[in-house]
Scaffold this active site. Structure first.
Site, mmCIF file in Angstrom:
data_model
loop_
_atom_site.group_PDB
_atom_site.id
_atom_site.type_symbol
_atom_site.label_atom_id
_atom_site.label_comp_id
_atom_site.label_asym_id
_atom_site.label_seq_id
_atom_site.Cartn_x
_atom_site.Cartn_y
_atom_site.Cartn_z
ATOM 1 N N SER A 1 47.727 14.804 48.525
ATOM 2 C CA SER A 1 48.892 15.666 48.342
ATOM 3 C C SER A 1 48.494 17.095 48.002
ATOM 4 O O SER A 1 47.693 17.330 47.095
ATOM 5 C CB SER A 1 49.752 15.087 47.207
ATOM 6 O OG SER A 1 50.563 16.076 46.626
ATOM 7 N N CYS B 1 57.619 23.511 47.532
ATOM 8 C CA CYS B 1 57.657 22.053 47.514
ATOM 9 C C CYS B 1 58.939 21.613 48.216
ATOM 10 O O CYS B 1 59.981 22.270 48.118
ATOM 11 C CB CYS B 1 57.646 21.561 46.071
ATOM 12 S SG CYS B 1 58.149 19.841 45.851
ATOM 13 N N ARG C 1 56.230 17.784 59.950
ATOM 14 C CA ARG C 1 57.259 17.690 58.911
ATOM 15 C C ARG C 1 58.290 18.794 59.121
ATOM 16 O O ARG C 1 57.940 19.936 59.426
ATOM 17 C CB ARG C 1 56.607 17.838 57.529
ATOM 18 C CG ARG C 1 57.600 18.117 56.402
ATOM 19 C CD ARG C 1 56.911 18.139 55.064
ATOM 20 N NE ARG C 1 57.548 19.054 54.131
ATOM 21 C CZ ARG C 1 57.178 19.236 52.868
ATOM 22 N NH1 ARG C 1 56.158 18.545 52.384
ATOM 23 N NH2 ARG C 1 57.795 20.105 52.094
ATOM 24 N N SER D 1 60.201 12.931 43.036
ATOM 25 C CA SER D 1 61.251 13.892 42.677
ATOM 26 C C SER D 1 62.631 13.250 42.717
ATOM 27 O O SER D 1 63.584 13.779 42.157
ATOM 28 C CB SER D 1 61.222 15.094 43.633
ATOM 29 O OG SER D 1 60.030 15.820 43.501
ATOM 30 N N THR E 1 54.200 10.751 47.164
ATOM 31 C CA THR E 1 53.292 11.896 47.123
ATOM 32 C C THR E 1 52.491 11.987 45.829
ATOM 33 O O THR E 1 51.287 12.231 45.849
ATOM 34 C CB THR E 1 54.088 13.205 47.293
ATOM 35 O OG1 THR E 1 55.242 13.155 46.437
ATOM 36 C CG2 THR E 1 54.528 13.398 48.731
#
Length: 550
Positions: A101, A210, A247, A434, A464
């Site tokens: 990560s 992020c 991504r 998260s 992650t």
């Protein structure tokens, strides 16, 4: 002679041979879904004369076959972000891939040694260096295990568990740390340092955040495609089968650098009130008068209320709904049939169609609505991510939509949307820490979430930052107990559980390779050495008796 003599005929023959080898390579089933916009000749010309076979390409082959099997079986390779060699050695027993990560590297392993949140503002060799750190550990533990096993008889080996330490690594390339040449160099670094795959996101490099922070700025669709092409070209030049993961952060993005790509036009926000004026000019004028802070923010807030910010298709639909038109629903349908998230209709075409249907030039200005930094306002969402996922698919092995919640319905919408255009596309999913998992779903749904996503085509899934969080939890817990009960905390809550669970690190000298190194010393000294690390007097002999005293 000032120059080295060369046989021109041989040089040409070698070039043509290499071109033929590249074409044969690209004809393999591995590349059946991959689009290249350059030729084998282009790649051969950019290679050096010395052929280097990178072991990471073998790992890429292993990863590809692994995901191919999971895809066929509707199962999943699921993993998490590893921090260090201890993590990868323990993960290897249970998980079939490893993640590295950028977030974890930013906070714990920057080559500048300066911790930071996940803004990708660390030196570009940070994540490749961590990959190499873990890759070298994998290679070492693989050598150590092989030597240990081959000192046993075949009968003993049959009873001894085998661990595949060489689990393929997928690493975080952020936005590529710059332009096309930076991406080519970064890809080379990852190949040289052991990565089997890398992922790259469609955010702008200078403002990267992020995936679960606000203020994300996208680059146009084609710009990100160029990044993916650069990764593949770099891998081709260096003879690697590296996997590329595309991504998209478009689900929650609010800004974009440019309006150049017509595929983005549907999602760009503009002002619909011509009286509002230009925001950037208004703010600059206020600053020239010495207005800052809350007063400046109030001016921006007032402009936003006045501007009537919306997407162009919303402005058209509002005009039809509020105007004096017959067959309003039919007009709206005619417009939305041709102007929708997946139609790739340019703003010019949409505006022309709107005038044909309404007889009006509907005011819409995305330039006056630009943010102070010059970025255009953007309203992403799941369908925006589908559009981008489809566009990226020919250039990537896996597609990943970063999301704000662990929402199965949203994950299904994205998977169905991408696969409607690219049925055999592999997908990746961030099982992010998260997310508030206990708030998002009950424990029984948490247990099945990975499998349920796997049925949708998410063949690779990862937490992650699980390496970071599990380490923090373990160290916090031990530090707390150690501060209160001293060595009892270590003896009873660390060492004894290690023994009972068979965690081999309890014998940390052996785990670190002391026996293996002793073997090397004996090998080069004729079979005898008085400086063997694991000889008489080594304290790990105490662990032959593993029962704890009452």
């Amino acid at each position: 002679m000032p120059y080295t003599p060369i046989d021109i005929q041989k040089e040409e023959a070698d070039f043509q041979k290499e071109v033929a080898e590249i074409k044969k390579w690209w004809s393999e089933p591995r590349w059946r879904k991959t689009k290249r916009i350059y030729s084998a000749e282009d790649i051969a010309k950019k290679r050096g004369t010395l052929k280097i076979n990178h072991p990471s390409s073998q790992q890429a082959d292993k990863l590809f076959k692994l995901l191919e099997t999971h895809d066929a079986d509707k199962t999943v390779s699921f993993t998490f972000g590893a921090l260090d060699p201890i993590h990868v050695a323990q993960m290897a027993k249970y998980l079939d891939s490893i993640y590295v990560s950028g977030w974890q590297c930013s906070s714990t392993a920057s080559t500048s040694n300066e911790p930071s949140p996940d803004l990708a503002d660390y030196p570009m060799d940070t994540v490749p260096n961590k990959v190499e750190h873990l890759w070298f550990a994998q290679l070492f533990h693989d050598r150590k295990q092989r030597e240990e096993r081959l000192t046993l008889s075949k009968e003993e080996r049959a009873k001894t568990p085998y661990i595949d330490f060489l689990r393929p690594i997928i690493a975080d390339a952020d936005t590529g740390h710059g332009g096309i040449t930076a991406i080519i160099k970064l890809t080379k670094m990852f190949i040289e340092r052991g990565a089997a795959g890398i992922h790259i996101e469609d955010q702008a490099p200078g403002t990267k955040k992020c995936g679960h922070m606000a203020g994300k700025v996208l680059v146009p669709v084609q710009e990100h495609i160029n990044r993916l092409v650069a990764i593949r070209a770099s891998a081709d030049i260096f003879g690697s089968n590296l996997l590329a993961v595309a991504r998209t952060d478009s689900e929650a993005a609010t800004l974009i650098t440019s309006t150049i790509d017509h595929r983005d036009h549907y999602f760009i926000i503009g002002a619909t009130n011509p009286e509002a004026g230009d925001l950037a000019a208004l703010m600059a004028e206020a600053e020239s008068k010495g207005i800052y802070g809350n007063e400046l923010a109030a001016i921006e807030s007032e402009w936003t209320k006045k501007a009537g910010l919306k997407l162009f298709h919303e402005a058209v639909i509002d005009e039809i709904k509020n105007g004096n038109y017959s067959n309003k629903d039919a007009l709206i349908k005619k417009f939305t049939d041709k102007v929708n998230p997946l139609s790739h209709t340019s703003h010019k075409e949409a505006k022309k169609l709107a005038k044909e249907l309404t007889g009006k030039d509907i005011y819409f200005n995305w330039d006056v609505a630009r943010a102070r930094e010059g970025y255009y306002r953007y309203q992403g969402g799941t369908q925006c991510a589908v559009m981008r996922g489809r566009a990226f698919a020919p250039y990537a092995d896996l597609i990943w939509m970063e999301s704000a919640l662990p929402d199965y319905a949203q994950a299904k919408e994205f998977a169905d949307g991408v696969k409607a255009a690219v049925p055999d596309q592999w997908l990746a999913y961030n099982l992010s820490p998260s997310f508030n998992w206990n708030k998002a779903m009950p424990a029984d749904e948490q247990e099945t979430y990975i499998k349920r996503l796997g049925k949708l085509g998410y063949v690779w899934q990862f937490i992650t930052l699980a390496g970071l969080h599990t380490t923090a939890l373990a160290v916090d817990d031990f530090s707390n107990q150690y501060s209160q009960i001293g060595m009892k905390a270590y003896g009873q809550t660390v060492q004894q559980p290690e023994i009972e669970k068979g965690v081999e690190v309890v014998k940390h000298q052996k785990w670190s390779g002391a026996t293996y190194i002793d073997g090397l010393l004996k090998m080069v000294s004729g079979g005898v050495t008085s400086t063997a690390a694991m000889g008489q007097g080594v304290t790990e002999d105490q662990f032959k008796e593993s029962k704890a005293k009452a």
